[in-house]
Scaffold this motif. Structure first.
Motif, PDB file in Angstrom:
ATOM      1  N   MET A   1      33.929  30.052  42.373  1.00 30.63           N
ATOM      2  CA  MET A   1      34.871  30.589  41.388  1.00 30.63           C
ATOM      3  C   MET A   1      36.089  29.684  41.324  1.00 30.63           C
ATOM      4  O   MET A   1      36.574  29.221  42.347  1.00 30.63           O
ATOM      5  CB  MET A   1      35.301  32.006  41.769  1.00 30.63           C
ATOM      6  CG  MET A   1      34.181  33.032  41.674  1.00 30.63           C
ATOM      7  SD  MET A   1      34.711  34.685  42.114  1.00 30.63           S
ATOM      8  CE  MET A   1      34.898  34.520  43.866  1.00 30.63           C
ATOM      9  N   ASN A   5      41.957  30.499  37.943  1.00 29.95           N
ATOM     10  CA  ASN A   5      41.942  31.835  37.354  1.00 29.95           C
ATOM     11  C   ASN A   5      42.731  32.872  38.145  1.00 29.95           C
ATOM     12  O   ASN A   5      42.740  34.028  37.779  1.00 29.95           O
ATOM     13  CB  ASN A   5      40.498  32.339  37.219  1.00 29.95           C
ATOM     14  CG  ASN A   5      39.744  31.592  36.154  1.00 29.95           C
ATOM     15  OD1 ASN A   5      40.333  31.151  35.181  1.00 29.95           O
ATOM     16  ND2 ASN A   5      38.450  31.426  36.349  1.00 29.95           N
ATOM     17  N   ILE A   6      43.380  32.493  39.212  1.00 38.06           N
ATOM     18  CA  ILE A   6      44.041  33.533  40.003  1.00 38.06           C
ATOM     19  C   ILE A   6      45.547  33.328  40.113  1.00 38.06           C
ATOM     20  O   ILE A   6      46.170  33.698  41.083  1.00 38.06           O
ATOM     21  CB  ILE A   6      43.430  33.649  41.408  1.00 38.06           C
ATOM     22  CG1 ILE A   6      43.678  32.386  42.215  1.00 38.06           C
ATOM     23  CG2 ILE A   6      41.987  33.986  41.364  1.00 38.06           C
ATOM     24  CD1 ILE A   6      43.481  32.607  43.679  1.00 38.06           C
ATOM     25  N   LEU A  40      38.727  34.156  47.733  1.00 41.90           N
ATOM     26  CA  LEU A  40      37.878  34.407  46.569  1.00 41.90           C
ATOM     27  C   LEU A  40      36.790  33.345  46.438  1.00 41.90           C
ATOM     28  O   LEU A  40      35.668  33.659  46.022  1.00 41.90           O
ATOM     29  CB  LEU A  40      38.728  34.461  45.304  1.00 41.90           C
ATOM     30  CG  LEU A  40      39.613  35.703  45.134  1.00 41.90           C
ATOM     31  CD1 LEU A  40      40.328  35.659  43.794  1.00 41.90           C
ATOM     32  CD2 LEU A  40      38.819  36.992  45.268  1.00 41.90           C
ATOM     33  N   GLU A  48      32.322  38.036  38.893  1.00 40.53           N
ATOM     34  CA  GLU A  48      32.984  37.693  37.635  1.00 40.53           C
ATOM     35  C   GLU A  48      34.448  38.103  37.738  1.00 40.53           C
ATOM     36  O   GLU A  48      34.762  39.190  38.227  1.00 40.53           O
ATOM     37  CB  GLU A  48      32.306  38.442  36.485  1.00 40.53           C
ATOM     38  CG  GLU A  48      32.979  38.282  35.139  1.00 40.53           C
ATOM     39  CD  GLU A  48      32.396  39.203  34.084  1.00 40.53           C
ATOM     40  OE1 GLU A  48      33.002  39.306  32.994  1.00 40.53           O
ATOM     41  OE2 GLU A  48      31.344  39.832  34.357  1.00 40.53           O
ATOM     42  N   ARG A  49      35.340  37.229  37.295  1.00 40.93           N
ATOM     43  CA  ARG A  49      36.767  37.540  37.300  1.00 40.93           C
ATOM     44  C   ARG A  49      37.190  38.030  35.924  1.00 40.93           C
ATOM     45  O   ARG A  49      36.939  37.372  34.926  1.00 40.93           O
ATOM     46  CB  ARG A  49      37.574  36.301  37.677  1.00 40.93           C
ATOM     47  CG  ARG A  49      37.229  35.774  39.054  1.00 40.93           C
ATOM     48  CD  ARG A  49      38.032  34.524  39.369  1.00 40.93           C
ATOM     49  NE  ARG A  49      37.628  33.967  40.657  1.00 40.93           N
ATOM     50  CZ  ARG A  49      38.266  32.981  41.256  1.00 40.93           C
ATOM     51  NH1 ARG A  49      39.323  32.430  40.699  1.00 40.93           N
ATOM     52  NH2 ARG A  49      37.837  32.535  42.427  1.00 40.93           N
ATOM     53  N   ARG A  50      37.840  39.181  35.915  1.00 42.60           N
ATOM     54  CA  ARG A  50      38.317  39.724  34.641  1.00 42.60           C
ATOM     55  C   ARG A  50      39.818  39.997  34.723  1.00 42.60           C
ATOM     56  O   ARG A  50      40.349  40.319  35.781  1.00 42.60           O
ATOM     57  CB  ARG A  50      37.590  41.029  34.300  1.00 42.60           C
ATOM     58  CG  ARG A  50      36.113  40.865  34.029  1.00 42.60           C
ATOM     59  CD  ARG A  50      35.553  42.125  33.405  1.00 42.60           C
ATOM     60  NE  ARG A  50      34.092  42.116  33.363  1.00 42.60           N
ATOM     61  CZ  ARG A  50      33.364  43.127  32.935  1.00 42.60           C
ATOM     62  NH1 ARG A  50      33.944  44.238  32.507  1.00 42.60           N
ATOM     63  NH2 ARG A  50      32.046  43.048  32.940  1.00 42.60           N
ATOM     64  N   ARG A  51      40.462  39.868  33.572  1.00 44.97           N
ATOM     65  CA  ARG A  51      41.872  40.226  33.456  1.00 44.97           C
ATOM     66  C   ARG A  51      41.988  41.299  32.378  1.00 44.97           C
ATOM     67  O   ARG A  51      41.626  41.068  31.224  1.00 44.97           O
ATOM     68  CB  ARG A  51      42.713  39.003  33.113  1.00 44.97           C
ATOM     69  CG  ARG A  51      42.801  38.016  34.263  1.00 44.97           C
ATOM     70  CD  ARG A  51      43.816  36.912  33.977  1.00 44.97           C
ATOM     71  NE  ARG A  51      43.974  36.062  35.138  1.00 44.97           N
ATOM     72  CZ  ARG A  51      44.740  36.332  36.187  1.00 44.97           C
ATOM     73  NH1 ARG A  51      45.423  37.468  36.216  1.00 44.97           N
ATOM     74  NH2 ARG A  51      44.828  35.500  37.199  1.00 44.97           N
ATOM     75  N   PHE A  60      44.043  42.192  37.499  1.00 51.06           N
ATOM     76  CA  PHE A  60      42.920  41.350  37.890  1.00 51.06           C
ATOM     77  C   PHE A  60      41.843  42.208  38.540  1.00 51.06           C
ATOM     78  O   PHE A  60      42.141  43.041  39.413  1.00 51.06           O
ATOM     79  CB  PHE A  60      43.392  40.281  38.866  1.00 51.06           C
ATOM     80  CG  PHE A  60      42.291  39.397  39.398  1.00 51.06           C
ATOM     81  CD1 PHE A  60      41.779  38.367  38.632  1.00 51.06           C
ATOM     82  CD2 PHE A  60      41.780  39.589  40.671  1.00 51.06           C
ATOM     83  CE1 PHE A  60      40.773  37.541  39.119  1.00 51.06           C
ATOM     84  CE2 PHE A  60      40.777  38.779  41.172  1.00 51.06           C
ATOM     85  CZ  PHE A  60      40.271  37.746  40.393  1.00 51.06           C
ATOM     86  N   LEU A  62      37.783  41.933  40.174  1.00 52.08           N
ATOM     87  CA  LEU A  62      36.645  41.130  40.596  1.00 52.08           C
ATOM     88  C   LEU A  62      35.398  41.997  40.488  1.00 52.08           C
ATOM     89  O   LEU A  62      35.322  43.064  41.111  1.00 52.08           O
ATOM     90  CB  LEU A  62      36.860  40.656  42.034  1.00 52.08           C
ATOM     91  CG  LEU A  62      35.993  39.499  42.535  1.00 52.08           C
ATOM     92  CD1 LEU A  62      36.258  38.237  41.733  1.00 52.08           C
ATOM     93  CD2 LEU A  62      36.263  39.263  44.016  1.00 52.08           C
TER      94      LEU A  62
END
Length: 302
Positions: A1, A5-6, A40, A48-51, A60, A62
């Protein structure tokens, strides 16, 4: 990942606007975020990372597990983030579509917003998270502060949480401060003293939980936790909880009165299963299989 994205969101209500609202410095925030990035990247299963946009700022989440599996929401404790579930996730995501939520105002990748706990704003935030994820009703596993959030939501939104597993939940037994003088004294001994303080607060063995304690020390060296006491739910509010419920507490918890938690749950929610672990403190580890069994068991007819 991908680490890109974080980056922690700097917007949101109730938190003062930027990361320094919840961290002691931008440099400290960067150190905590970097460690989160490493954790992570080491997530044990595909994710999958979602916001999710909410009225309190971006949240956030996961996501792991089969897309067609029943949903399971995970809520960590104070000073935590989704990585707190890394020891459990491989088991739970076998049977569930898991959503590990970074609670706002905590050292994860969500907005620094801290809505007051004595209001409905936390529940409204979780409404937005649920809507953004396309969830209507869910099972929930939650710990400590996350346990308070889950109970608050279950009480305010009857029927939306279908099964509830709580590890050392806040809001039932009183918060305790007897550990604080010893913690302040131990801080005089530098990192060694801080590490010992972390062991006292969590109830973890310094040798057996070295990595976990190192993460706690790193986080709380840079992070400013909430200081207000968690509101205590009334007996009547607890009596309204009708979903299958599992509560696990440690008898050596120095943060929350676990004896009162167990007694009140048994009295007010008599259908709940309550386990008191005699050797455990505030950090409840090694309960993956117990929670799995509870989540998967058929609901009894009452």
């Amino acid at each position: 990942m991908s680490e890109r994205n974080i980056v922690t969101a700097d917007s949101g209500r109730g938190g003062g606007g930027g990361v320094t609202a919840i961290y002691k410095s931008e440099r400290g925030a960067s150190k905590v975020r970097q460690r989160y990035a490493e954790l992570l990247e080491a997530w044990p299963i595909p994710a999958e990372r979602r916001r999710v946009p909410t009225r309190e700022g971006e949240t956030f989440v996961l996501v792991s597990g089969p897309e067609d599996a029943p949903p399971l929401l995970l809520l960590h404790g104070s000073g935590g983030n989704a990585s707190n579930w890394r020891g459990d996730i491989a088991s739970w995501a076998t049977h569930f579509r898991t959503y590990s939520v970074d609670i706002i105002g905590e050292p994860g990748a969500s907005a620094p917003s801290r809505p007051p706990l004595d209001s409905d704003r936390v529940a409204l935030w979780l409404d937005d998270v649920m809507e953004g994820l396309g969830l209507s009703d869910i099972s929930v596993v939650a710990m400590s502060l996350g346990g308070w959030v889950a109970l608050d939501y279950a009480i305010r939104r009857p029927g939306r949480i279908t099964r509830l597993a709580l590890l050392c939940p806040g809001g039932v037994g009183a918060q305790m401060m007897g550990w604080l003088p010893k913690a302040l004294f131990l801080r005089l001994f530098g990192r060694r003293g801080v590490r010992r303080t972390a062991a006292i607060v969590t109830g973890l063995d310094i040798q057996l939980a070295e990595e976990v304690l190192d993460d706690v020390v790193l986080t709380f060296a840079e992070f400013k936790p909430r200081t207000e006491r968690l509101p205590i739910f009334s007996d009547d509010a607890l009596r309204g909880l009708t979903m299958p419920m599992l509560v696990i507490v440690g008898s050596r918890d120095v943060m929350l009165d676990s004896a009162v938690t167990a007694e009140r749950v048994r009295r007010c929610v008599p259908h709940a299963t309550v386990h008191v672990l005699p050797e455990a403190g505030h950090a409840i580890l090694g309960q993956t299989d117990t929670v799995s069994k509870f989540l998967l068991e058929e609901q009894p007819t009452r």
